[in-house]
Design an enzyme around this catalytic site. Structure first.
Site, PDB file in Angstrom:
ATOM      1  N   ARG A  17       5.915  -5.322  -3.103  1.00 37.31           N
ATOM      2  CA  ARG A  17       5.626  -5.465  -1.679  1.00 37.31           C
ATOM      3  C   ARG A  17       5.844  -6.943  -1.410  1.00 37.31           C
ATOM      4  O   ARG A  17       5.176  -7.806  -2.033  1.00 37.31           O
ATOM      5  CB  ARG A  17       4.174  -5.078  -1.367  1.00 37.31           C
ATOM      6  CG  ARG A  17       3.902  -3.569  -1.459  1.00 37.31           C
ATOM      7  CD  ARG A  17       4.535  -2.858  -0.291  1.00 37.31           C
ATOM      8  NE  ARG A  17       4.532  -1.418  -0.408  1.00 37.31           N
ATOM      9  CZ  ARG A  17       3.659  -0.608   0.163  1.00 37.31           C
ATOM     10  NH1 ARG A  17       2.670  -1.099   0.856  1.00 37.31           N
ATOM     11  NH2 ARG A  17       3.773   0.697   0.042  1.00 37.31           N
ATOM     12  N   ARG A  61       6.186  -3.038   7.507  1.00 37.73           N
ATOM     13  CA  ARG A  61       4.988  -2.884   8.344  1.00 37.73           C
ATOM     14  C   ARG A  61       4.635  -4.277   8.841  1.00 37.73           C
ATOM     15  O   ARG A  61       4.308  -5.171   8.069  1.00 37.73           O
ATOM     16  CB  ARG A  61       3.830  -2.271   7.568  1.00 37.73           C
ATOM     17  CG  ARG A  61       2.688  -1.799   8.505  1.00 37.73           C
ATOM     18  CD  ARG A  61       1.627  -1.020   7.770  1.00 37.73           C
ATOM     19  NE  ARG A  61       0.619  -1.861   7.175  1.00 37.73           N
ATOM     20  CZ  ARG A  61      -0.474  -2.316   7.795  1.00 37.73           C
ATOM     21  NH1 ARG A  61      -0.704  -2.019   9.055  1.00 37.73           N
ATOM     22  NH2 ARG A  61      -1.334  -3.079   7.139  1.00 37.73           N
ATOM     23  N   GLU A 103      -5.353   0.364   5.167  1.00 40.39           N
ATOM     24  CA  GLU A 103      -5.253   1.784   5.436  1.00 40.39           C
ATOM     25  C   GLU A 103      -6.530   2.527   5.048  1.00 40.39           C
ATOM     26  O   GLU A 103      -7.097   2.288   3.983  1.00 40.39           O
ATOM     27  CB  GLU A 103      -4.069   2.338   4.642  1.00 40.39           C
ATOM     28  CG  GLU A 103      -3.778   3.755   4.999  1.00 40.39           C
ATOM     29  CD  GLU A 103      -2.392   4.176   4.577  1.00 40.39           C
ATOM     30  OE1 GLU A 103      -1.924   3.716   3.531  1.00 40.39           O
ATOM     31  OE2 GLU A 103      -1.789   4.969   5.315  1.00 40.39           O
TER      32      GLU A 103
HETATM   33  P1  ADP Z   1       0.147  -2.117   3.419  1.00 41.76           P
HETATM   34  O1  ADP Z   1       0.290  -3.046   4.545  1.00 41.76           O
HETATM   35  O2  ADP Z   1       0.691  -2.708   2.185  1.00 41.76           O
HETATM   36  O3  ADP Z   1       0.702  -0.782   3.759  1.00 41.76           O
HETATM   37  P2  ADP Z   1      -2.800  -1.974   3.744  1.00 41.76           P
HETATM   38  O4  ADP Z   1      -2.884  -1.299   5.061  1.00 41.76           O
HETATM   39  O5  ADP Z   1      -3.733  -1.468   2.698  1.00 41.76           O
HETATM   40  O6  ADP Z   1      -1.372  -1.842   3.061  1.00 41.76           O
HETATM   41  O7  ADP Z   1      -3.025  -3.520   3.949  1.00 41.76           O
HETATM   42  C1  ADP Z   1      -3.003  -4.387   2.865  1.00 41.76           C
HETATM   43  C2  ADP Z   1      -3.916  -5.578   3.009  1.00 41.76           C
HETATM   44  O8  ADP Z   1      -3.402  -6.476   3.972  1.00 41.76           O
HETATM   45  C3  ADP Z   1      -5.339  -5.275   3.420  1.00 41.76           C
HETATM   46  O9  ADP Z   1      -6.192  -6.049   2.620  1.00 41.76           O
HETATM   47  C4  ADP Z   1      -5.404  -5.730   4.857  1.00 41.76           C
HETATM   48  O10 ADP Z   1      -6.685  -6.171   5.217  1.00 41.76           O
HETATM   49  C5  ADP Z   1      -4.423  -6.889   4.846  1.00 41.76           C
HETATM   50  N1  ADP Z   1      -3.809  -7.120   6.165  1.00 41.76           N
HETATM   51  C6  ADP Z   1      -3.053  -6.294   6.873  1.00 41.76           C
HETATM   52  N2  ADP Z   1      -2.648  -6.838   8.023  1.00 41.76           N
HETATM   53  C7  ADP Z   1      -3.168  -8.080   8.064  1.00 41.76           C
HETATM   54  C8  ADP Z   1      -3.108  -9.170   8.972  1.00 41.76           C
HETATM   55  N3  ADP Z   1      -2.394  -9.095  10.106  1.00 41.76           N
HETATM   56  N4  ADP Z   1      -3.791 -10.289   8.667  1.00 41.76           N
HETATM   57  C9  ADP Z   1      -4.483 -10.402   7.516  1.00 41.76           C
HETATM   58  N5  ADP Z   1      -4.565  -9.419   6.610  1.00 41.76           N
HETATM   59  C10 ADP Z   1      -3.926  -8.278   6.858  1.00 41.76           C
HETATM   60  C1  CIR Z   2      -1.798  10.528   2.942  1.00 43.66           C
HETATM   61  O1  CIR Z   2      -1.045  11.469   2.736  1.00 43.66           O
HETATM   62  O2  CIR Z   2      -2.681  10.556   3.800  1.00 43.66           O
HETATM   63  C2  CIR Z   2      -1.641   9.275   2.098  1.00 43.66           C
HETATM   64  N1  CIR Z   2      -0.752   9.557   1.007  1.00 43.66           N
HETATM   65  C3  CIR Z   2      -1.145   8.097   2.915  1.00 43.66           C
HETATM   66  C4  CIR Z   2       0.040   8.381   3.751  1.00 43.66           C
HETATM   67  C5  CIR Z   2       0.707   7.157   4.359  1.00 43.66           C
HETATM   68  N2  CIR Z   2       0.023   6.511   5.377  1.00 43.66           N
HETATM   69  C6  CIR Z   2       0.057   6.783   6.695  1.00 43.66           C
HETATM   70  O3  CIR Z   2       0.699   7.670   7.211  1.00 43.66           O
HETATM   71  N3  CIR Z   2      -0.670   6.007   7.446  1.00 43.66           N
END
Ligand code: ADP
Ligand code: CIR
Length: 342
Positions: free
Chosen positions: A215, A266, A300
């Site tokens: 990532r 994202r 998430e």
């Molecule tokens: P991903 O973005 O990799 O799909 P997550 O939704 O789990 O996965 O987010 C990953 C991490 O990034 C979490 O700890 C979240 O709090 C942090 N995060 C996401 N967006 C922001 C932001 N705009 N500022 C600071 N931290 C963020």
């Molecule tokens: C699910 O099926 O709910 C998980 N594997 C996460 C899917 C991906 N996230 C999302 O759509 N926000």
């Protein structure tokens, strides 16, 4: 043999349950990718978790071809993308200006893309020795970066508690995958061969062997999302020259979860919305209108704390990188306007 609807938990509204008819199930049940990934493995998470929204993961790049009969309808519904369409790519430099210059609402912007390397299975289907080999290859590339990308690597297994605390505070660390990833097999051998790389200024980072091999992330305390985007893609140009990533002509970058294919991007802001927090229907309607996704403060499937929402693009396929940023910019302006009006 089991009939598909009965293998999924009652009440599950996952896309895999919706689209895996008995006919498709029978056609795919005995198929395998060259690395031995099967349908039974792909749908483990959706079977175990009644609240899965998708419920399926890919074990390697070839999963998207061999099991296309189930992946295609899920991808089409999630991304609104038809397989006959072309996935555009456009990473031109943008200059949209800050959305909230005083950062009254937007506390930070984070843009990430997912990448998987050619020649290695995806994290839910990789052996420890291959994960180790992959980690080594990635660290060598990351530690060769120069100038403002120069940084250090912190393996999850060996980093001391004090350092971890700081990395967590800075939102740079990642934890063991959630129960959805766990059921898929993504947590195998955790925390071995996982780690976080960050540049000296902590704005550029890479998560190694989390849900995808990489990532690649830019995180800044700013509301200038186009600046963050421009920086991230300049860094990606450097990485593209030294690592070989899986990319498909139709589906763009291939990832563990089908929700991430395409741009695999994202772009999210942490945004404080005290008034809209009390009018969640209004906020969710705005998000829907502008094709945005709302997540909790810690990512998430987490809760919103102190009215800090994580708002990001929902669609990643059939839309270019630049278009995602332009749409996010428009949506966030509308959300901030609505917050101010209340
Ligand atoms: P991903 O973005 O990799 O799909 P997550 O939704 O789990 O996965 O987010 C990953 C991490 O990034 C979490 O700890 C979240 O709090 C942090 N995060 C996401 N967006 C922001 C932001 N705009 N500022 C600071 N931290 C963020
Ligand atoms: C699910 O099926 O709910 C998980 N594997 C996460 C899917 C991906 N996230 C999302 O759509 N926000």
């Amino acid at each position: 043999m089991f009939l598909p609807p009965s293998v999924f938990p009652k009440g599950s509204k996952s896309l895999v349950k919706k689209h895996l008819s008995s006919k498709i199930f029978n056609e795919l049940e005995h198929k395998k990718t060259d690395s031995g990934f099967t349908l039974a493995k792909a749908i483990r998470s959706g079977i175990k978790n009644p609240d899965s929204s998708i419920g399926i993961y890919a074990g390697d790049a070839q999963s998207y071809q061999i099991f296309s009969k189930i992946f295609d309808p899920i991808i089409s519904e999630y991304h609104g993308f038809s397989k006959n369409a072309a996935h555009p790519s456009d990473v031109r430099s943008l200059d949209l200006g800050p959305i909230d210059p005083e950062r009254k609402h937007i506390k930070s912007t984070r843009i990430r893309v997912a990448r998987n390397l050619k020649g290695f299975n995806f994290p839910c289907h990789i052996s420890l020795s291959h994960r180790r080999e992959l980690e080594k290859k990635i660290i060598t590339a990351l530690l060769s970066l120069k100038d403002n990308l120069k940084g250090n690597y912190f393996p999850l297994e060996f980093t001391n508690a004090k350092r971890i605390e700081q990395l967590k505070k800075d939102n740079l660390w990642f934890e063991k995958g959630d129960r959805f990833q766990d059921a898929a097999g993504i947590n195998s051998d955790f925390p071995k061969c996982r780690g976080v790389f960050h540049s000296v200024d902590k704005k550029f980072l890479a998560w190694v062997n989390e849900e995808d091999h990489l990532r690649i992330i830019r995180l800044e305390k700013t509301s200038n999302i186009s600046n963050v985007f421009n920086h991230l893609f300049r860094s990606l140009e450097v990485l593209n020259a030294i690592l070989d990533f899986t990319r498909d002509n139709t589906y763009g970058y291939l990832t563990s979860c089908p929700t991430n294919i395409g741009t695999s991007m994202r772009a999210s802001v942490h945004i404080k919305l005290k008034k809209l927090e009390l009018k969640k229907d209004h906020l969710y309607n705005l998000a829907k209108k502008y094709h945005l996704q709302i997540r909790g403060t810690s990512g998430e499937k987490t809760c919103v704390e102190n009215a800090i929402f994580d708002i990001s693009n929902c669609q990643r396929l059939g839309i270019s990188e630049s278009e995602i940023i332009r749409n996010l910019h428009i949506g966030l302006l509308a959300i901030i306007k609505a917050e101010k009006k209340l």
